[in-house]
Motif scaffolding. Structure first.
Motif, short mmCIF file in Angstrom:
data_model
loop_
_atom_site.label_atom_id
_atom_site.label_comp_id
_atom_site.label_asym_id
_atom_site.label_seq_id
_atom_site.Cartn_x
_atom_site.Cartn_y
_atom_site.Cartn_z
N LEU A 290 0.82 -1.21 0.00
CA LEU A 290 0.00 0.00 0.00
C LEU A 290 0.86 1.26 0.00
O LEU A 290 0.51 2.27 -0.64
N LEU A 291 1.98 1.23 0.72
CA LEU A 291 2.87 2.39 0.74
C LEU A 291 3.47 2.65 -0.64
O LEU A 291 3.51 3.79 -1.12
N LEU A 292 3.94 1.59 -1.29
CA LEU A 292 4.54 1.75 -2.62
C LEU A 292 3.49 2.16 -3.65
O LEU A 292 3.73 3.04 -4.49
N ALA A 293 2.33 1.51 -3.60
CA ALA A 293 1.26 1.85 -4.55
C ALA A 293 0.78 3.27 -4.33
O ALA A 293 0.57 4.03 -5.29
N GLY A 294 0.59 3.66 -3.07
CA GLY A 294 0.17 5.02 -2.78
C GLY A 294 1.19 6.05 -3.22
O GLY A 294 0.84 7.11 -3.77
N PHE A 295 2.47 5.75 -2.99
CA PHE A 295 3.55 6.65 -3.41
C PHE A 295 3.54 6.86 -4.92
O PHE A 295 3.61 7.99 -5.42
N ALA A 296 3.44 5.75 -5.65
CA ALA A 296 3.48 5.83 -7.12
C ALA A 296 2.26 6.57 -7.67
O ALA A 296 2.38 7.44 -8.55
N LEU A 297 1.08 6.23 -7.18
CA LEU A 297 -0.13 6.84 -7.71
C LEU A 297 -0.24 8.30 -7.32
O LEU A 297 -0.63 9.15 -8.15
N PHE A 298 0.09 8.63 -6.08
CA PHE A 298 0.02 10.03 -5.65
C PHE A 298 0.98 10.88 -6.48
O PHE A 298 0.64 11.97 -6.94
N SER B 177 4.99 12.93 -2.25
CA SER B 177 4.44 11.64 -2.66
C SER B 177 4.49 10.64 -1.51
O SER B 177 3.56 9.86 -1.30
N LEU B 178 5.61 10.67 -0.76
CA LEU B 178 5.71 9.78 0.41
C LEU B 178 4.64 10.12 1.43
O LEU B 178 3.96 9.23 1.95
N ALA B 179 4.50 11.42 1.71
CA ALA B 179 3.49 11.84 2.68
C ALA B 179 2.08 11.50 2.18
O ALA B 179 1.22 11.09 2.97
N GLY B 180 1.86 11.64 0.89
CA GLY B 180 0.55 11.32 0.33
C GLY B 180 0.22 9.85 0.42
O GLY B 180 -0.96 9.48 0.34
N SER B 181 1.22 9.00 0.59
CA SER B 181 0.99 7.57 0.77
C SER B 181 0.87 7.19 2.24
O SER B 181 0.07 6.32 2.59
N VAL B 182 1.66 7.85 3.10
CA VAL B 182 1.70 7.49 4.52
C VAL B 182 0.59 8.16 5.31
O VAL B 182 -0.09 7.51 6.13
N PHE B 183 0.38 9.44 5.11
CA PHE B 183 -0.56 10.20 5.94
C PHE B 183 -1.99 9.66 5.92
O PHE B 183 -2.68 9.68 6.95
N PRO B 184 -2.50 9.18 4.77
CA PRO B 184 -3.88 8.65 4.80
C PRO B 184 -4.05 7.38 5.61
O PRO B 184 -5.17 6.94 5.82
#
Length: 463
Positions: free
Chosen positions: A255-263, A286-293
């Motif tokens: 989820l972290l990698l997918a969120g990072f890439a998509l964000f 992008s990292l924050a957009g994957s982790v913060f949610p």
């Protein structure tokens, strides 16, 4: 001949401590919400004190109650600006409420999870010999102590880094730097998302010494106590990982990698969000957009200006959430993956659901399905009420509902303008999302009873 369950002299002994504890914990639907409700009311009362707020306004009941619910449920949604509306005393109360809510839900979820598995060891080990089946007060004290040590370790380490950064780079005096570092460290590890800055972390979006430590604390708090303690006790050998650890670690990484890439893909060149930032800022964003949610609720961009695709990805990340028995919200990674494996095995025509050469029981699958569907029902109901009570469209109402239910705390900017009735809806969603999933999942597991007969089987048409 002695009657089974009684000593030979025919006199029953007093119930053992673990029996009383099991009975107490086996009714979370009654005890847990009342305990959290009491803390919320106490917190609201303290926040209503004149010393807790900066202004002289008299309309403080709803802001105090909403903030208390959000803090105890470690959500982060606010109807007022935390940095300006509350005094340092009020902010200190919020910090204590966050700590109490995070510690309470983490220990409660851990104890209930281990109680269901009947596997708490005196030294805090998560798996003991299956034949012991014991749970006593000494075990509980050991678990509480270990949870407290883990929280203090991560919060202190994060606070040290943030304090040094605020002091050196932002010309804060030592006392202010320590306060800001401690507040954001506690808020991060407990996945609360409260910030002492009016723009949350948008002004710090390009500072890796702020964003990365906060992300690490968020992930650590969201993994859950059982995962952290097993890793600390030498569980880095993958072949020794149990199913829960595998699902949590692999699911989190995916989820972290997918969120990072998509964000990054959706916001990289958008002038309203990541576009004006440097390369480092875009990567951190992008990292924050994957982790913060999942499910901290900090934000380093304005989600009100984010692309619809970004909001959709964020909705998915928020609803799934983090690991079980941790400070994260959502339906949890294990719930999501168990359902995913159940679908995959059904597609392949297999009667048995297996993960890492282990079988997942039918009761576990039913519990996962129940938690997920109840989560969907809560979000749909909350969204419908927000649509009825406000003039906002589906996109923003849905985002706000998922954020509240998953105890994330992100917003597209509409929380400040919601009428009181809509605020009550969000408070109900926060309370349900924080307490409901743990209580329902545990109640389903603890109330499980084997049936001594089978009814005639029928197969209704599906699909």
């Amino acid at each position: 001949m002695a009657v089974r369950g009684l000593p030979r002299n025919g006199k029953a002994h007093a119930a053992r401590p673990e029996s009383a504890l099991r009975r107490a914990l086996s009714h979370p639907v009654r005890s847990v919400p009342l305990a959290f409700l009491a803390v919320i009311l106490v917190g609201a009362g303290l926040l209503m004190l004149p010393i807790a707020r900066a202004g002289d306004g008299t309309d403080v009941l709803m802001p105090a109650l909403f903030t208390s619910v959000s803090a105890v449920c470690v959500t982060g949604l606010t109807t007022v600006d935390t940095a300006t509306f509350w005094t340092p005393f009020g902010q200190g109360i919020i910090l204590l409420l966050i700590q109490a809510g995070g510690f309470g839900i983490m220990t409660l979820a851990t104890l209930l999870a281990l109680l269901v598995r009947k596997s708490i060891g005196l030294r805090g080990q998560l798996v003991v010999q299956s034949e012991t089946h014991t749970l006593n007060l000494g075990d509980v004290r050991a678990v509480l102590f270990r949870v407290a040590k883990i929280m203090v370790f991560f919060e202190a380490a994060t606070a040290a880094v943030l304090t040094a950064r605020f002091w050196i780079a932002y010309d804060r005096n030592p006392a202010t730097a320590l306060w800001h570092g401690t507040f954001h460290a506690v808020s991060a590890f407990n996945n609360a998302g409260f910030s002492l800055y009016s723009d949350n972390l948008i002004g710090l979006a390009e500072d890796p010494w702020i964003i990365i430590p906060i992300c690490v604390a968020i992930v650590a708090g969201g993994l859950g106590f059982p995962v952290i303690i097993q890793l600390f006790r030498g569980g880095m050998r993958v072949r020794d990982w149990r199913v829960h650890l595998r699902l949590t670690i692999y699911g989190s990484l995916f989820l972290l990698l997918a969120g990072f890439a998509l964000f990054g893909a959706f916001e990289w060149n958008r002038s309203e969000t990541l576009g004006p930032l440097t390369l480092t800022g875009k990567l951190l964003g992008s990292l924050a957009g994957s982790v913060f949610p999942r499910t901290a609720g900090f934000n380093s961009i304005d989600y009100g200006a984010a692309a619809p695709e970004t909001l959709m990805v964020t909705n998915i990340l928020m609803f799934i959430g983090g690991g079980s028995a941790g400070t994260a919200g959502g339906i949890k990674i294990t719930t999501f993956l168990v359902l995913g494996f159940a679908i995959w095995n059904e597609v392949r025509g297999r009667d048995e659901v297996t993960v890492a050469h282990r079988s997942i029981s039918a009761s576990t699958q039913r519990q996962a399905l129940s938690v997920a569907l109840l989560g969907v029902a809560a979000v749909v109901g909350g969204t419908l009420l927000l649509l009825l009570l406000t003039d906002y469209g589906l996109e923003k109402a849905l985002f706000e509902s998922i954020s509240a239910f998953a105890t994330v705390g992100m917003s597209t900017g509409i929380t400040f303008n919601l009428p009181p009735a809509a605020q009550w809806v969000l408070m109900a969603l926060m309370f349900t999302g924080r307490i409901g999933t743990v209580a329902v999942a545990s109640a389903l597991a603890l109330s499980s009873r084997p049936r001594l007969y089978r009814l005639p089987e029928e197969r209704p048409i599906i699909g």
